[in-house]
Every structure is written in C-alpha cells, then in structure tokens.
Write an enzyme that holds these catalytic residues in place. Structure first.
Site, PDB file in Angstrom:
ATOM      1  CG  ASN A 419       6.785  -4.121   9.634  1.00  0.00           C
ATOM      2  OD1 ASN A 419       7.552  -4.589   9.122  1.00  0.00           O
ATOM      3  ND2 ASN A 419       5.983  -4.652  10.365  1.00  0.00           N
ATOM      4  CD  GLU A 420       5.481  -8.256   9.104  1.00  0.00           C
ATOM      5  OE1 GLU A 420       6.341  -8.843   8.827  1.00  0.00           O
ATOM      6  OE2 GLU A 420       4.612  -8.396   9.798  1.00  0.00           O
ATOM      7  CG  ASN A 421       0.096  -2.077   7.924  1.00  0.00           C
ATOM      8  OD1 ASN A 421       0.295  -2.918   8.422  1.00  0.00           O
ATOM      9  ND2 ASN A 421       0.108  -0.883   8.064  1.00  0.00           N
ATOM     10  N   GLY A 424      -0.594  -7.996   5.343  1.00  0.00           N
ATOM     11  CA  GLY A 424      -1.502  -8.401   6.145  1.00  0.00           C
ATOM     12  C   GLY A 424      -3.171  -8.217   5.314  1.00  0.00           C
ATOM     13  CB  SER A 465       8.999  -3.399   4.025  1.00  0.00           C
ATOM     14  OG  SER A 465       9.854  -4.602   4.268  1.00  0.00           O
TER      15      SER A 465
END
Length: 814
Positions: A419-421, A424, A465
């Site tokens: 999730n979102e790495n 990031g 994602s």
C-alpha cells in the site's frame, strides 16, 4: 493425527519494563488466543483501552516484556511417534521454552511456527513458557542495525513483521499488542503428515482441481494421496515429499460475485494414506470460477478491470482494516455481520489493506459464502522496508504460508504487493532520505510475484496500490490503480471531477461515529469538537480543520455540537457518494471505486462507514444509494449537465425517466418524460434540454429525475446559499412489529432526510436514510429496535428526524 489443544490454564505476568506497581509481581489468568491488554483488563488492572483517555495511560505497555506460562498434562511420545508443538500465531517477538528447554525464538506475527518436541515432552505435567519482548524495542534495535527508513507514523513499524496499525494510524489507537493471538496445540502423528495443501481451481469447460501437497515423513511407509470432489476421486502414490493429483468435475456450476449470480461451492476432501490407512486429511469448500484483471493497454492508457468467468465487473468496493484493534475479539459472527453490511451497501469487493493482517479463514469463509471479492494486500504500508535479513527471510516465510493457505478461496481476486510504497518512493522524498539503502522494491517486483507465480498461478498479482506499469507515475489516473487523497487533504470534494481514473482503489472523507458510540466512549464535559478526549479519538493530522473546511464549502459550520456532529456526518456521506457516482458514470473507462473505508477498529472519528461499535453511519446509507444496481446521477460533461444512467444488471434497463424542474414549494416549472434504454452492465448518458437545466431562481429550485427504481436530484447552488424551508417535515410515529414506523411528510423540498435513531435507543437502526423528499411527498421509515419507547414521538424529535435544511437558517442565508 491427534490434536491436543493448549488453550486453558495459562497465566500472564510482567517480566520487565516500567510496569505500574499494581501489575508488578502479579500473575493473572490469560486467555489464549488473546493479548496482554485484554488479560489485564479482565483482571481489573487497567481501564478499557478505548475509554476516554486510557490510551495515554497505557503507553507503558509499549516497552513491557511478558511471560505466558502453562502447565499441561501429556503422554510421552510412543515409539515412532512424532509430536509437534504448533503455534498458529504469536504476536510478535518471543522465546518458547518447554520444560526448561529453549525450543526457539520468533519475530513474525504473520506466520505460524512448529517445534519438534519428541525429546522434550515428558509423561505427566509439562511446563510451557512463552516470553514476549517489546516489539517496539526490538524494532528500534533492527532500525539501529539496518539504518533508518521513512515510515508514516512515529514508531518504526517497518522494522518488525507485525500488524503495522498496532503502532497507531490516522484512524487507530497506539496500543501495541502482545500475546498468543492464534491457536496453540500439540500434534501427534506417525508415518507422514500433510505439511501443505494447495488446491489450484480452474475452469475450462470442465472444472479442474489440481491438488498440490507437501508431505513430511516420519518413516518409510508407502504413502498415497487421495483427492475427492463431488464424488469424483483421484489418487497417486507420493514419491518423495511433494505430490499432485488432479480431479476433473464435468460442467460445474460457476461461483459468481454478489449481484452477478449464485455462489455454489463444492466439498474437497484430501486424504493422506500410509500402508492403506488414513494418517492425515484436509477438508475445505471450493468454488469454480475464473478470475483475472484486464491490463491490456488501450487508447487511453492501461485499464485495471476485474474479469470473472469472462465477464467484466465494476468493483464496488471498500477498504477493510482489522475490525477490532484487539484481534482475538473478532468472531466469525462479527465478521459475518460486517460483510453483510458490505453486501447491504451494494458492495461486491473488500480490499484487505496492507497495514493490517492476512485475514482469517473465518473472513474468507464469509466472503466465499456471500460472493464478496477479496483483494489481499501483502502487509506493507506507507513506509520503506529494508530488504536485508532478518526481514527478507521472514517476508518470504509469511508469504509462502499465507499464499498456500488462501489459494483455494473463490473470493480471493488479487494479490497486491503493498500500500502506497511505490508512490512514497516517487513523491515523498524517500530517495534522498534512503541514500542508496534498500526500501522494499525487490519484495514487490521479485520475491512476492515469484511466490505467487509458484504457489498460486491462477491469480493476478499487482506490485502495489497505487500502481502504474512502465515509466508512468505510480498514481497516474490513466494507468492502473489510483489513490485520490488531494480531496480530503487539500481540495473540496467537487475536485473528484478533475480525474477519470482507470480504477480508484482509495478515496474517502471523514466523519464522526454515531452519537451513541461517541457518547459511550467519550465523556468530556462539555463534549465539543475540540474537547480533549474527542480530539484523542481523532487521529488524522488537522482532522477537525479538514472537516470544517470541507463542510464550509457546502454548509454553514454549526456552533452547536449536536448540529456539527450531524453536519460533518452528512458532509462525509455526500463527499464519498459524489466520488462514487462520478466514477461509476465513467464505466467502463473507470472499472472500480474502492472507498476508504468500510469499518473501524475502535470508537473514533474516521473515514469508516460502520463505526467501531458496528453502527452504520450516514455514509453507509449513501454508499448503498451510490452503489445501487441501477443509478441515476446528474454529471457534468463538456461544460453541460447530463443525466447518467448506470445499469449493473444482466438485464437491459428500459422504461421512462420523468424529469422535472420545480420550486422547493412543489410548483413544476418545466417537465418532460424521456425513454431510457441502458444495456446490461453499461452506463449511458441522457442529454437534457436547456429549459430543464436553466433555473429561474437558482436558490429555490430543484431538478429531479425519477424512474420506477431510481431517483436523482440536482441543486443549482450550494446548500448554504439555498432558500430552504428550515423546518419542512412533520411526522407521525406508530409501533410495528420489530420497532416503529415513522411516517414523514414534506411541506417543502427536504434534502437528505434522516432518522438518527440511535439517539433514542442504543440498538435502534433506521432502515433508510439520506432520502430527498419533494413538497407534498410522504415517506415511511422503519426503525428497528427492541426498545419499548414510553413516548414514540421522540423518534420525530429535532435531534432525531433531520435533514440538510435545518442546518441552513434564514440568518445564514442572508
């Protein structure tokens, strides 16, 4: 195989740490499965961690170490018998000892452990001790060794394989759990056992179940594998420690997502035979279906469309977090209630978010039964992760175990790397902070896809994602999956219109819990949006500021707390519905809308549709409307207003739509009736004439579209500027079987009529909410409750029967 469950008789005591005097030197009964917080709560040694400001009082548990001890009776191993001590889950960093002998150490919450205790187990009484270290202290040590890597919140949750949100999140408490969180048992066996069973279920005309197994042996006996499905049996001799056998089921009934068909399942039985006798076995239910994700590039970019049994599916979804911060309190019945609420809101997909856990078999059972697709993240979220040991080996072990465990689930639709790495690393300055250190990319692009390809080649894997393939930005709306957080963080919800994503896998807006949930847990006097305990249960950075700014663009920000509570709940519901309807109107270009979030893990102000005490917030009702199988919604297209008709049925939608522009008082100023024809599983746009969309008085008129099974309304200005009648409703209440019926009449247009029934009785739930009512209309609302109300008229009281009108006073409009 003989199982001896080891759940009764455990005791807990503190080993070290800054432990309060009342806890020092005390041994209390311990529930297994369970956790230290719950045992201390049951013993009366700590307050309820969710109550008021107790979270702050319990920070000493972050660095405490604990001893779980059990004395149990067992027989010594017989000749040729294997005896294993099996822990399905330990939270998180622990040493295990049996009869004074150290069996091993563990450091991963997401996997199980097995210890051969033949040489240690004795006849009669046996002493089992599990000593837990502070996971925070351990994570800090790993961080010091491997080097700092960025993470979303203060604690280094990315340095230990533990549920990330155990360390706090922007919707959850910082209550770092420890304990034996899954079952523990002795297993006695001889000859051989099934170490792993992986049924790969496919459909190609006939159904095929390829059962792959890993076998552990304890002798030289001939071993045979037998698999049976629906009376069809196949067997094979096991040569070595692996085997495979395929069972063909002719013309099986297909499993479908909810709303697309039924969910038939078949019994699969797997037996392991040694010298002709059954020595181990496995039973489960399977479903026959094909599922993939269409990512074939098109003229726009890269789609991301679930395809089940050859049919494209619009994913009407919500993100799922652990349903209680204390995981061992989550029962199958509770999961069933929550998934039923998802289905009740017309959802067909739940995304298990990467800051939580690999969900339980109970969760998947419930989703299999109800036809809810499951998107499973691997547990990585909002942080950069070291790829060195000891993390790499732990990640590989947990991934192998859980992919193998879940491979046969018909509801499992997708494995997702994180999730979102990826986002990031692209946007949050990680590259400079890392200075060349590893950050997790090889997990998402090498290790995890290789494990899925080996153990579960029947399913799609996505690296993350949000994710966009190739050189595109990870959050590019034209490619793959997108998270939309500018809305909420910085922009008004009208800016959902700025993008047409291929698939939106996160978006949302906050609102407080229901009144009863809030007042059961928060006891500030006076209770306000800025009172200290209320703010402790609001974890988002500048959360209340964002609530007020998001509200002010549409409605006045009330000074009265009860009005503020209702207004912010209403604005949450409207904001999310606005996004959902926009995304659905672009089907099939946009192929999914996965709201953040369905559920809560404690009583808080959050993005959830169902609060921590399981009560539906107004958002839940707006999701049910926005995800309805047949939806009417007014949408902008190329500078003009159109009516979008979305048909999520297998049958064509045909009929007529009545369009009226009328005053709030009910005078029809312009009207027409148009034919509606929307093919199955498609969306269509209906052009509107200028007289319909051109008001004489923008502050006092409404545009209404009505069919036999759908309605949409459009206002020509924001609520704060409208000439609402502030008190347009009257009501009569009558007791009926199962509760009360509230008959409501509107004397003027009333927007978002609601019954906040829990203010009257804690178990009271309105069947419907957020309904637009035109002047002269009457609507009956059913309120379900076991309570006997001395004066049922309270259900029509000013804090219960509400609509948007009452938030806009004449003084504000002037």
């Amino acid at each position: 195989m003989i199982h001896q469950t080891l759940h009764d008789g455990w005791h807990l005591s503190a080993v070290s740490g800054d432990v309060p005097e009342a806890v020092q030197g005390v041994s209390v009964p311990a529930a297994v499965p369970g956790s230290t917080h719950l045992d201390l709560l049951a013993a009366g040694l700590i307050p309820d961690p969710f109550l008021d400001r107790a979270e702050e009082e319990l920070t000493w548990l972050h660095r405490a170490d604990w001893r779980y001890a059990l004395t149990f009776d067992a027989a010594a191993p017989a000749d040729g018998e294997r005896v294993d001590l099996v822990f399905e889950g330990l939270d998180t960093v622990a040493v295990i000892e049996l009869n004074g002998v150290r069996l091993g150490s563990v450091r991963n919450m997401h996997r199980g452990y097995r210890f051969d205790v033949r040489e240690v187990l004795r006849d009669g009484a046996n002493d089992l001790v599990v000593t837990f270290r502070s996971a925070l202290a351990y994570a800090a040590e790993v961080e010091a060794e491997l080097g700092w890597r960025d993470h979303a919140y203060p604690h280094p949750f990315n340095m230990v394989r533990k549920m990330a949100c155990s360390f706090g999140w922007d919707w959850g408490p910082d209550l770092q759990t420890a304990g034996i969180w899954k079952p523990v048992r002795l297993e006695r066996w001889s000859a051989a056992r099934l170490a792993s069973v992986r049924p790969l279920v496919t459909v190609d005309g006939d159904g095929r179940v390829e059962v792959r197994v890993d076998v552990e042996r304890a002798g030289t006996a001939e071993v045979e594998l037998v698999a049976t499905v629906d009376g069809h049996e196949e067997r094979v001799v096991v040569d070595g420690d692996t085997a495979a056998v395929t069972v063909v089921v002719p013309d099986p009934e297909l499993w479908w997502p909810v709303g697309y068909g039924a969910q038939p399942r078949y019994d699969l039985r797997v037996d392991l035979l040694a010298d002709g006798g059954v020595v181990d076995g496995d039973e489960r239910r399977i479903g026959f279906r094909t599922i993939t994700v269409d990512t074939e590039p098109d003229e726009i970019g890269t789609p991301f469309t679930f395809v089940v049994n050859g049919k494209p599916v619009f994913a009407k979804g919500a993100n799922w977090i652990p349903d209680d911060h204390f995981l061992t309190r989550i029962t199958r019945d509770r999961l069933a209630r929550r998934v039923d609420q998802a289905v009740g809101a017309n959802l067909n997909l739940l995304r298990i978010w990467g800051g939580g856990i690999y969900e339980t078999d109970d969760f998947y059972d419930v989703c299999d039964e109800r036809g809810v697709l499951v998107w499973q993240d691997f547990p990585f979220a909002c942080a950069s992760y070291a790829e060195e040991e000891p993390l790499w080996g732990e990640v590989e072990a947990e991934a192998r175990e859980n992919v193998a465990r879940l491979v046969a689930r018909p509801s499992l639709a997708l494995w997702n790397g994180n999730n979102e790495n990826l986002w990031g690393f692209a946007d949050w300055g990680w590259a400079d902070q890392l200075a060349g250190r590893t950050w997790g990319l090889r997990y998402y692009t090498e290790l995890l896809p290789a494990i899925v390809a080996e153990l579960d080649p029947t399913r799609h894997y996505s690296p993350g994602s949000p994710y966009s393939p190739g050189d595109a930005h990870p959050n590019d709306p034209d490619h793959g999956t997108r998270h939309e957080w500018e809305v909420w963080n910085r922009l008004d919800y009208s800016h959902y219109l700025d993008h047409v994503p291929r698939f939106c896998s996160e978006f949302g807006f906050q609102g407080p819990p229901t009144w009863t949930t809030l007042t059961n847990w928060v006891h500030d006097e006076p209770l306000t949006s800025t009172s200290p305990t209320f703010l402790l249960h609001q974890k988002a950075e500048d959360g209340n500021g964002k609530l007020d700014r998001g509200l002010a663009a549409h409605l006045p920000v009330p000074e009265d707390f009860a009005d503020w509570h209702w207004a912010t709940q209403l604005n949450q519901a409207r904001a999310v519905a606005f996004g959902v309807e926009h995304f659905r109107s672009w089907w099939p270009r946009t192929a999914g809308a996965v709201v953040w979030q369905l559920n809560d893990c404690w009583p808080s102000t959050s993005w959830a549709a169902v609060d921590g005490d399981e009560r539906p917030k107004p958002l839940w009702y707006s999701l049910r409307h926005a995800f309805a199988p047949r939806l009417l919604t007014f949408q902008p297209r190329d500078g003009r207003l159109v009516l979008a008709a979305v048909n999520d049925h297998d049958e064509e939608w045909t009929g007529e739509v009545r369009l009226e522009r009328q005053t709030f008082g009910g005078e029809v100023l312009e009207a027409t009736t148009l034919p509606v024809t929307v093919r199955a599983r498609t969306a269509a746009l209906i052009e509107l004439t200028e007289p319909l969309v051109t008001p004489n008085d923008p502050e006092g008129e409404v545009l209404v579209a009505t069919t036999a099974d759908a309605r949409a309304v459009h206002l020509f200005a924001e609520d704060r500027d409208l000439s609402y009648d502030p008190a347009p409703l009257s009501a009569r209440v009558e007791a009926v079987t199962g509760g009360y019926r509230v008959d409501v009449r509107a004397t003027s247009f009333a927007r978002d009529v609601a019954l906040l029934a829990d203010r009257v009785a804690p178990d009271a739930v309105a069947e419907e909410m957020l309904v637009p009512m035109l002047a002269g209309e009457t609507r009956s609302f059913l309120v379900r409750t076991d309570a006997v109300l001395p004066d049922p008229a309270v259900l029509a009281g000013p804090h219960v029967l509400r609509c948007a009108n009452g938030l806009v006073t004449p003084a504000v409009r002037s």
